[in-house]
Scaffold this motif. Structure first.
Motif, PDB file in Angstrom:
ATOM      1  N   ILE A  10       0.881  -1.173   0.153  1.00  0.00           N
ATOM      2  CA  ILE A  10       0.041   0.079   0.025  1.00  0.00           C
ATOM      3  C   ILE A  10       0.946   1.350   0.001  1.00  0.00           C
ATOM      4  N   ILE A  11       1.856   1.290   0.796  1.00  0.00           N
ATOM      5  CA  ILE A  11       2.837   2.328   0.912  1.00  0.00           C
ATOM      6  C   ILE A  11       3.541   2.586  -0.610  1.00  0.00           C
ATOM      7  N   ILE A  12       4.117   1.586  -0.992  1.00  0.00           N
ATOM      8  CA  ILE A  12       4.716   1.702  -2.313  1.00  0.00           C
ATOM      9  C   ILE A  12       3.804   2.318  -3.505  1.00  0.00           C
ATOM     10  N   VAL A  13       2.568   1.684  -3.323  1.00  0.00           N
ATOM     11  CA  VAL A  13       1.536   1.990  -4.232  1.00  0.00           C
ATOM     12  C   VAL A  13       1.049   3.556  -4.028  1.00  0.00           C
ATOM     13  N   LEU A  14       0.915   3.791  -2.778  1.00  0.00           N
ATOM     14  CA  LEU A  14       0.754   5.425  -2.712  1.00  0.00           C
ATOM     15  C   LEU A  14       1.944   6.407  -3.065  1.00  0.00           C
ATOM     16  N   ILE A  18       1.902   9.429  -6.092  1.00  0.00           N
ATOM     17  CA  ILE A  18       2.154  10.561  -5.299  1.00  0.00           C
ATOM     18  C   ILE A  18       3.267  10.896  -6.406  1.00  0.00           C
ATOM     19  N   LEU A  19       4.252  10.355  -6.803  1.00  0.00           N
ATOM     20  CA  LEU A  19       5.224  10.605  -7.779  1.00  0.00           C
ATOM     21  C   LEU A  19       4.880  10.936  -9.032  1.00  0.00           C
ATOM     22  N   ILE A  20       4.007   9.871  -9.514  1.00  0.00           N
ATOM     23  CA  ILE A  20       3.333  10.193 -10.914  1.00  0.00           C
ATOM     24  C   ILE A  20       2.561  11.339 -11.050  1.00  0.00           C
ATOM     25  N   GLY A  21       1.841  11.657  -9.945  1.00  0.00           N
ATOM     26  CA  GLY A  21       0.833  12.834  -9.844  1.00  0.00           C
ATOM     27  C   GLY A  21       1.978  14.182  -9.800  1.00  0.00           C
ATOM     28  N   GLY A  22       2.909  14.253  -9.068  1.00  0.00           N
ATOM     29  CA  GLY A  22       3.794  15.258  -9.052  1.00  0.00           C
ATOM     30  C   GLY A  22       4.451  15.410 -10.285  1.00  0.00           C
ATOM     31  N   ILE A  23       4.772  14.423 -11.056  1.00  0.00           N
ATOM     32  CA  ILE A  23       5.539  14.637 -12.362  1.00  0.00           C
ATOM     33  C   ILE A  23       4.519  15.153 -13.380  1.00  0.00           C
ATOM     34  N   CYS A  24       3.645  14.505 -13.259  1.00  0.00           N
ATOM     35  CA  CYS A  24       2.222  14.917 -14.261  1.00  0.00           C
ATOM     36  C   CYS A  24       2.065  16.577 -14.094  1.00  0.00           C
TER      37      CYS A  24
END
Length: 142
Positions: A10-14, A18-24
């Motif tokens: 769950i932590i890895i997915v979150l 978050i990383l993908i959202g930040g990059i986007c």
């Protein structure tokens, strides 16, 4: 043991979300910035332009034309080169006009044809940049 694996997943997915959202978010903001204008400012245009003082010459039909030009180049270096080539510019202008008759220079289209021919001939000479635009600042035929 099983709870630790689930919690870790769950932590890895979150973190991945978050990383993908930040990059986007960053990419979206970068690509949606207003594009910096590629058009030069008026100060840059003036800086890269050369004034050709009044030239008076005969046309092919023995009419007389009197004109002044402002020639816009790509940069300051090109303008400096064109200033040094002033005598060649005047020669080309006189040559081009000597092939034309007064009727060839009438109206907007006639002047545009002259400007285009002049631009082509001048660009053949240029080594530092090129001529972008030729402006007729005065034009009289008699």
């Amino acid at each position: 043991m099983k709870n630790n694996k689930v919690l870790t997943m769950i932590i890895i997915v979150l973190v991945a979300i978050i990383l993908i959202g930040g990059i986007c978010f960053v990419l979206f903001n970068q690509f949606n910035k207003p594009a910096k204008s590629l058009e030069p400012t008026i100060d840059e245009i003036v800086e890269a332009s050369v004034e050709i003082p009044e030239i008076t010459t005969n046309l092919a039909d023995n009419k007389v034309v009197r004109l002044s030009l402002k020639i816009q180049t790509t940069n300051k270096d090109a303008a400096a080169e064109l200033t040094k080539r002033d005598f060649q510019v005047k020669n080309i202008v006189i040559q081009e006009l000597s092939e034309m008759e007064q009727k060839d220079l009438e109206g907007k289209q006639g002047k545009q044809i002259f400007q285009k021919a002049l631009k082509t001939r001048l660009n053949e000479l240029m080594q530092e940049g090129e001529v972008q635009e030729i402006y007729l600042t005065s034009f009289i035929t008699t």
